[in-house]
Enzyme design. Structure first.
Site, PDB file in Angstrom:
ATOM      1  N   LYS A 186      53.171  15.461 104.923  1.00 54.98           N
ATOM      2  CA  LYS A 186      53.657  16.369 103.871  1.00 54.98           C
ATOM      3  C   LYS A 186      52.888  16.153 102.571  1.00 54.98           C
ATOM      4  CE  LYS A 186      56.136  13.195 101.422  1.00 54.98           C
ATOM      5  NZ  LYS A 186      56.187  12.959  99.965  1.00 54.98           N
ATOM      6  N   THR A 243      58.034  18.068  97.913  1.00 56.12           N
ATOM      7  CA  THR A 243      56.717  17.608  97.484  1.00 56.12           C
ATOM      8  C   THR A 243      55.776  18.764  97.168  1.00 56.12           C
ATOM      9  OG1 THR A 243      57.063  15.744  98.979  1.00 56.12           O
ATOM     10  CG2 THR A 243      54.882  15.970  98.049  1.00 56.12           C
TER      11      THR A 243
END
Length: 327
Positions: A186, A243
């Site tokens: 990620k 994120t």
């Protein structure tokens, strides 16, 4: 419980502050001068707006940090995990541990649990703690939910119960590989999301990138042995969305700066923190080639950071790929 938090960066300090509401916490810094400054000022330059509670012990003496502790939380970067585990092994520690880093080791392309298998006794209980969480928010006591994953289901469930409190909800999982892959990749997708935002491509483009990024994470994770439900959960979709969209995301900030024409080395110096996605991208791209896993976003990020491809050209190449079935 008596907890030893190894690593006095932003995340180690934040998790220490959070868990000190329920447990006895000692924060270990590997540098003696840094530990002395933390102890005297009770502030951390990585989290300058917070005071470290007096109840949290601070030391650079590993033996002192480990003395009588029930659980070790390793809050180093992925690059710092192996040397820290070697110190623990050399000290003869038999205390169960949890690591908080999210990444692949750059040189070996190994996940944290593989590094732990290299360095620690197989009998030592261990787990990974991951999920959508910014250090600043956790230190402020804002609500967050994380996943604690271990091959030992009883250990995962027990430690999740112990660390859980009213501002930090902890779920347990036995999909250690899936949780680690999701947490690592990620960060790479977040760099791409930052580039997307930095180029002003809009919310629709960012949503598409996040979704296709999740597809890449899932493909690699399944190939390595993870389970699909993990990638739809907190450690997967949850951490990815945070994120890729949050202003506190270091990796997203790297992408934003690259889109503005900044040089990577300068971006990383100005950041003042480790952006795991830069180092993980290279390891993931290498692994994807070896396993024949299609990861076009990851490869494009690598071309931007290592080959000088302009962010705008990288986006154009992704858009010009041949149409295909979404599945």
């Amino acid at each position: 419980m008596k907890l030893a938090v190894l690593g006095a960066g932003a995340w180690g300090t934040a998790i220490g502050i959070s868990l000190a509401t329920r447990h006895s916490v000692t924060l270990w810094a590997r540098d003696a001068l840094a530990a002395q400054q933390l102890a005297s000022t009770r502030t951390n330059s990585y989290l300058p707006d917070f005071t470290i509670p007096p109840a949290i012990g601070i030391t650079a003496d590993l033996a002192s940090a480990l003395d009588g502790c029930d659980l070790i939380l390793v809050a180093t970067t992925t690059a710092g995990l192996r040397p820290t585990l070697r110190q623990l092994a050399a000290a003869g520690s038999a205390t169960p541990l949890v690591w908080l880093c999210k990444g692949f080791e750059s040189a070996s392309a190994q996940l944290p649990h593989q590094i732990a298998a290299d360095e620690l006794s197989a009998a030592l209980p261990r787990a990974a703690l991951s999920g959508p969480s910014f250090a600043n928010e956790v230190a402020r006591g804002l609500p967050a939910a994380l996943t604690l994953a271990s091959d030992d289901t009883e250990f995962a469930a027990r430690i999740a119960r112990e660390l859980h409190h009213d501002r930090l909800r902890i779920y347990s999982s036995d999909d250690l590989i899936g949780v680690e892959v999701a947490g690592a990749v990620k960060n790479v997708i977040a760099i791409a999301a930052g580039i997307c935002d930095g180029l002003g491509l809009g919310n629709s483009a960012r949503a598409a990138l996040i979704t296709r990024g999740l597809a890449e994470i899932t493909r690699l994770g399944l190939r390595l042995g993870g389970r699909i439900e993990t990638f739809m959960g907190l450690a997967g979709a949850g951490d990815l969305v945070l994120t890729c969209t949050g202003d506190l995301s270091r990796n997203r900030r790297v992408g934003l700066k690259l889109a503005q024409g900044a040089v990577l080395d300068q971006v990383l110096r100005d950041l003042g923190h480790v952006a795991e996605g830069v180092y993980t991208a290279r390891a993931v791209a290498r692994l994807a080639r070896e396993l024949d896993v299609d990861m076009p976003i990851t490869h494009s990020v690598c071309r931007v950071i290592d080959e000088g491809l302009s962010p705008r050209d990288a986006v154009q190449e992704l858009l010009q790929r041949d149409p295909r079935s979404e599945r």
